[in-house]
Design a protein around this motif. Structure first.
Motif, short mmCIF file in Angstrom:
data_model
loop_
_atom_site.label_atom_id
_atom_site.label_comp_id
_atom_site.label_asym_id
_atom_site.label_seq_id
_atom_site.Cartn_x
_atom_site.Cartn_y
_atom_site.Cartn_z
N PHE A 1 0.86 -1.18 0.00
CA PHE A 1 0.00 0.00 0.00
C PHE A 1 0.90 1.24 0.00
O PHE A 1 1.70 1.41 0.91
CB PHE A 1 -0.91 0.00 1.23
N ASP A 2 0.72 2.04 -1.01
CA ASP A 2 1.56 3.23 -1.17
C ASP A 2 0.75 4.29 -1.89
O ASP A 2 0.22 4.04 -2.97
CB ASP A 2 2.80 2.83 -1.99
N PRO A 3 0.64 5.48 -1.31
CA PRO A 3 -0.19 6.51 -1.94
C PRO A 3 0.31 6.95 -3.31
O PRO A 3 -0.44 7.51 -4.09
CB PRO A 3 -0.13 7.66 -0.93
N ASN A 4 1.59 6.68 -3.60
CA ASN A 4 2.14 7.11 -4.89
C ASN A 4 2.23 5.99 -5.91
O ASN A 4 2.67 6.21 -7.05
CB ASN A 4 3.53 7.71 -4.68
N ALA A 5 1.84 4.80 -5.51
CA ALA A 5 1.97 3.66 -6.43
C ALA A 5 0.97 3.77 -7.57
O ALA A 5 -0.16 4.22 -7.38
CB ALA A 5 1.74 2.37 -5.66
N ARG A 6 1.41 3.34 -8.77
CA ARG A 6 0.48 3.27 -9.90
C ARG A 6 -0.26 1.94 -9.82
O ARG A 6 0.37 0.89 -9.66
CB ARG A 6 1.24 3.35 -11.22
N LEU A 7 -1.55 2.01 -9.94
CA LEU A 7 -2.35 0.80 -9.80
C LEU A 7 -3.03 0.45 -11.11
O LEU A 7 -3.30 1.33 -11.93
CB LEU A 7 -3.41 1.00 -8.71
N ASP A 8 -3.32 -0.82 -11.29
CA ASP A 8 -4.14 -1.23 -12.43
C ASP A 8 -4.95 -2.46 -12.03
O ASP A 8 -5.00 -2.81 -10.86
CB ASP A 8 -3.29 -1.47 -13.69
N GLY A 9 -5.59 -3.07 -13.00
CA GLY A 9 -6.42 -4.23 -12.70
C GLY A 9 -7.89 -3.85 -12.57
O GLY A 9 -8.33 -2.81 -13.04
N GLN A 10 -8.60 -4.73 -11.90
CA GLN A 10 -10.06 -4.61 -11.80
C GLN A 10 -10.45 -4.27 -10.36
O GLN A 10 -9.79 -4.72 -9.43
CB GLN A 10 -10.67 -5.96 -12.21
N LEU A 11 -11.52 -3.49 -10.19
CA LEU A 11 -12.04 -3.22 -8.85
C LEU A 11 -13.56 -3.31 -8.90
O LEU A 11 -14.23 -2.44 -9.44
CB LEU A 11 -11.62 -1.84 -8.35
N THR A 12 -14.08 -4.39 -8.35
CA THR A 12 -15.54 -4.55 -8.26
C THR A 12 -15.99 -4.05 -6.90
O THR A 12 -15.50 -4.51 -5.87
CB THR A 12 -15.94 -6.02 -8.45
N VAL A 13 -16.90 -3.09 -6.92
CA VAL A 13 -17.39 -2.47 -5.69
C VAL A 13 -18.82 -2.96 -5.46
O VAL A 13 -19.71 -2.67 -6.26
CB VAL A 13 -17.39 -0.94 -5.81
N THR A 14 -19.04 -3.69 -4.39
CA THR A 14 -20.36 -4.26 -4.15
C THR A 14 -21.09 -3.53 -3.01
O THR A 14 -20.48 -3.24 -1.99
CB THR A 14 -20.23 -5.76 -3.81
N GLY A 15 -22.36 -3.25 -3.24
CA GLY A 15 -23.20 -2.66 -2.20
C GLY A 15 -23.30 -1.15 -2.26
O GLY A 15 -23.89 -0.53 -1.38
N PHE A 16 -22.74 -0.56 -3.31
CA PHE A 16 -22.74 0.90 -3.39
C PHE A 16 -23.24 1.35 -4.77
O PHE A 16 -22.69 0.94 -5.79
CB PHE A 16 -21.34 1.45 -3.17
N GLY A 17 -24.24 2.20 -4.77
CA GLY A 17 -24.72 2.75 -6.02
C GLY A 17 -24.50 4.26 -6.00
O GLY A 17 -24.94 4.94 -5.08
N ALA A 18 -23.79 4.76 -6.97
CA ALA A 18 -23.55 6.21 -7.02
C ALA A 18 -24.80 6.87 -7.58
O ALA A 18 -24.83 7.35 -8.71
CB ALA A 18 -22.33 6.49 -7.87
N THR A 19 -25.86 6.84 -6.78
CA THR A 19 -27.16 7.25 -7.29
C THR A 19 -27.42 8.75 -7.14
O THR A 19 -28.39 9.26 -7.65
CB THR A 19 -28.27 6.48 -6.56
N ASP A 20 -26.60 9.43 -6.39
CA ASP A 20 -26.78 10.89 -6.27
C ASP A 20 -25.43 11.57 -6.45
O ASP A 20 -24.39 10.91 -6.62
CB ASP A 20 -27.44 11.26 -4.93
N GLU A 21 -25.44 12.89 -6.39
CA GLU A 21 -24.21 13.63 -6.66
C GLU A 21 -23.15 13.37 -5.59
O GLU A 21 -21.94 13.38 -5.90
CB GLU A 21 -24.49 15.15 -6.78
#
Lengths: 461, 319
Positions: free
Chosen positions: A39-59
């Motif tokens: 875990f590093d705030p400056n690391a470049r990340l890639d791959g997949q991220l599935t987020v379950t249980g959250f709907g960005a339904t409002d602003e």
């Protein structure tokens, strides 16, 4: 315990080693355990991220997700909307194919952690440099299990006193009579405000909101329903029983809980015909989001607001909310950690709130603030509220923020569902006339303690 | 080869030529092939889970961690759990109240429909339509219809000067309310009984009338015996359904309609089983509960079969 401490130490050591590797330029973690991740705030990340249980339904959701996507770089983010399905979630872990990150109720974190379904976040917090000091203490308590943080908290739901100003005025009362600071005054106001016609209730004087708000009444009377370490139920505490007797008595004075519930169930709670707009409810403690509902559907409702107060006059609220957690077997814990961090950081909340202010301004609505669970964000967002807001709604906003500063919560424990079921069933037996408060809470105490003992024994093995 | 062929002919049963046997074998294979999707589905999605719950009932299992064997501990704990006794009691009472009520009402509706003449098709559809309502909606509907203050049921009782009870909160009236609500879905039983009524030979009624039998005698001595097979089928199916009763009661008294309010009087066995499995994650305990329910339903069904055997008449049956 010694073994666990040793394991934690080894995880920290592994985390530091990985951090070293990350700084050396190999930040992309690939394994499925947090301890093996970098875990590093400056690391470049890639791959997949599935987020379950959250709907960005409002602003508020959409803007923060956009911020998170920016922070994640090449990571492909997929949101699986809808409430977290616990069975589906746990089955996916058992099958070795969980989502990378889940959005759960904070009261579920202890149960998930105790079963090894989610990972401790010490490495994530340390590596991504998440400032946990910014989170509200009551929110952090709910995601801290056996001295380890298992969730990154967000949002805060609190209760405030909401009342019909016209009914209060007609009865010669004020909101101070129904804010809980004087239980005798509340009982007297209830009788003043309640109306019946032909045996039917036509105005509910005061709704003490049982069973769900028992923790609030109990805490106001000095009782903690669960010990600070989450191991001992305290449901037969005389102060709790006294609080329950009082709250049930409020219904009894109006003909019984059945009458109040039947009348309450027949009203249009979320519509123009809500109880305050139609003058059929004097006052009740209620979650702060209902202020927004009332403002949207019945802006002319004659409202009066205050915090819910203890008999000593101190504001009090029972906090609840959500949290981000990384499942065991997550294939991209680094991205999950960065996502949780970005979703809950002050800058993201502020940008989201700015979007809401704009949207509300465009459609003529009122911006009542956002309770984020992050103290710094709360303060900055509070500063964005229009100071010229109509007085009655402003009182609601003020009460909300004051309540937000005086919250308590249940500590995380491995039998959260059983504990909740035990006390709620106990209260319901009283409301249904099957048991008196003392008998009901003694049974609840026994059921809750058995569940806690069994669950903790499993964890302590 | 010729000898072998001769032998095969000689071994065939008398009167059954080998060609027919071979054709039958082909038909059997074809039949098995055609039903194989169902057989595979049954084996994978029904038989295996059922057998696996038998194993889980002997374990402590929380979905995530491996099951650990605990022997008969779950069954012993079941005996000591007062909520199991309460749930069983509630379920038995509901079954005893609902099954006869559904049977009697279905029968009388079917008799009425049978006499409806040309309008029968319309009413048949009208009675069956509620069966299409999702059970969750029925649970919500229960709360509206049986609301103690403004519900339609108490409004109707009020026309006759009756002050209706608190159906949704008074533990005494919760189960009667659920029984009445279960009548919402009797459409399927009505249609089955109607089909059975249509198959009763008219000559039997003619003969009964000639012998001076009135409506009641015709019903008890002709109609009921002639449709006893259908009545028995409905009795068995409704009894099993009553023991498995879940969705309507859960929605009304434990589900999202009442986030924190619940009522012990509606705690049916299947609801408590669900809570143990999916809310408290006690899968082993819930599996043991499921097997106990299976055993109870099996015993009750066998008793029903035994008791009703002498009352059920199947046309063409050799006794």
């Amino acid at each position: 315990m010694t073994t666990r401490t040793a394991v934690n130490r080894s995880k920290i050591a592994a985390g530091i080693a990985c951090l070293g590797m990350a700084l050396a330029g190999c930040a992309q973690g690939t394994d499925d355990e947090a301890a093996d991740s970098s875990f590093d705030p400056n690391a470049r990340l890639d791959g997949q991220l599935t987020v379950t249980g959250f709907g960005a339904t409002d602003e508020i959701g959409r803007v923060r997700v956009e911020e998170a996507k920016k922070a994640l770089g090449n990571v492909s983010v997929q949101l699986v909307e809808g409430e977290l399905d616990i069975q589906q979630f746990l089955s996916s872990i058992a099958a070795g194919d969980p989502p990378e990150i889940v959005y759960a109720d904070r009261n579920q974190i202890g149960t998930f952690a105790s079963r090894g379904a989610i990972l401790p976040l010490s490495d994530c917090i340390e590596g991504e440099e998440i400032d946990t000091g910014l989170f509200r203490e009551s929110a952090l308590d709910q995601v801290t299990f056996d001295e380890e943080i298992y969730g990154i908290p967000e949002f805060n739901v609190v209760q405030i006193t909401q009342a019909n100003a016209n009914l209060l005025e007609e009865a010669g009362l004020s909101v101070e009579d129904v804010n809980g600071s004087d239980w005798q005054a509340v009982a007297a106001a209830n009788q003043e405000l309640a109306r019946t016609e032909g045996g039917d209730l036509t105005v509910i004087g005061y709704d003490s909101k049982l069973p769900e708000f028992l923790p609030l009444w109990a805490k106001a009377n000095g009782a903690d329903m669960l010990s600070a370490d989450g191991r001992t139920a305290q449901l037969d505490d005389p102060a709790l029983i006294e609080a329950l007797e009082f709250a049930v008595g409020i219904y009894d004075d109006q003909g019984g809980f059945s009458k109040v519930k039947a009348f309450r169930d027949s009203t249009d709670f979320f519509g123009e015909g809500n109880q305050f707009a139609t003058g059929t409810l004097g006052a009740m403690p209620m979650e702060q989001w209902y202020v927004n509902v009332l403002n949207d559907v019945s802006p002319d409702a004659p409202m009066a607001f205050d915090t819910f107060r203890t008999p000593e006059g101190e504001p009090l609220a029972f906090a609840s909310g959500s949290a981000w957690a990384i499942p065991k077997g997550s294939k991209n814990p680094e991205a999950a950690c960065r996502f949780a961090k970005t979703m809950t950081m002050t800058e993201s909340w502020v940008k989201a709130a700015e979007a809401r202010v704009r949207d509300r301004g465009n459609d003529g609505g009122l911006f009542t603030g956002v309770l984020t669970g992050n103290t710094e964000a709360d303060e900055q967002i509070r500063g964005m509220i229009d100071p010229t807001t109509e007085e009655k709604w402003n009182a609601g906003i003020e009460a909300t923020y004051e309540a937000n500063d005086h919250t308590f919560s249940f500590p995380a424990n491995p039998a959260g569902e059983e504990f909740e079921a035990a006390w709620q069933d106990g209260v319901n037996r009283v409301l249904n006339g099957q048991q008196d408060p003392e008998e009901a809470m003694q049974q609840a105490q026994q059921e809750a303690q058995e569940a806690l003992d069994q669950a903790w024994a499993e964890w302590d093995k | 080869m010729a000898v072998a062929a001769d032998t095969s002919v000689t071994d065939s049963p008398p009167g059954r030529p080998p060609r027919r046997s071979s054709a039958r074998s082909r038909e059997t294979r074809a039949a098995l092939l055609f039903i194989s999707p169902w057989l595979i589905g049954f084996a994978v999605f029904t038989a295996y889970p059922v057998i696996y719950t038998g194993y889980l009932s002997l374990t402590d299992y929380d979905v995530i961690n491996d099951p650990s064997f605990v022997g008969m501990e779950n069954f012993r704990a079941l005996l000591e759990d007062p909520k199991v006794a309460l749930a069983l009691q509630n379920t038995f009472i509901f079954a005893v109240l609902s099954v006869p009520t559904q049977l009697i009402v279905s029968f009388f509706l079917a008799v009425l429909l049978n006499r409806a003449g040309r309008a029968s098709g319309f009413f048949r559809t009208a009675f069956f339509l509620p069966k299409m309502t999702p059970p969750v909606a029925i649970g919500i509907l229960l709360l509206l219809l049986f609301n103690g203050q403004n519900g339609l049921i108490n409004e109707a009782l009020g026309w006759f000067g009756i002050d209706g009870p608190d159906w949704t909160t008074d533990p005494v009236w919760v189960k009667p309310g659920l029984v009445m609500m279960s009548l919402w879905t009797i459409g399927a039983s009505v249609v089955i009984l109607l089909a059975a009524l249509r198959n009763v030979p008219q000559e039997l009624y003619d003969a009964a009338r000639v012998d001076g039998a009135g409506w009641w005698r015709q019903t008890t001595h002709v109609t009921i015996p002639m449709i006893s097979g259908a009545l028995f089928f409905i009795l068995i199916v409704d009894t099993i359904a009553a023991f498995q009763s879940f969705t309507e009661a859960y929605t009304a008294f434990f589900g999202s309609g009442n986030t924190t309010y619940s009522n012990d009087a509606a705690l049916f066995y299947a609801i408590y089983l669900f809570q143990q499995a999916f809310e408290f994650l006690h899968m082993g305990y819930a599996s043991a509960m499921a097997w106990i329910l299976f055993a109870i339903v099996l015993v009750v069904t066998l008793i029903q079969v035994r008791v009703t055997k002498r009352f059920v008449y199947y046309e063409g049956e050799q006794r």
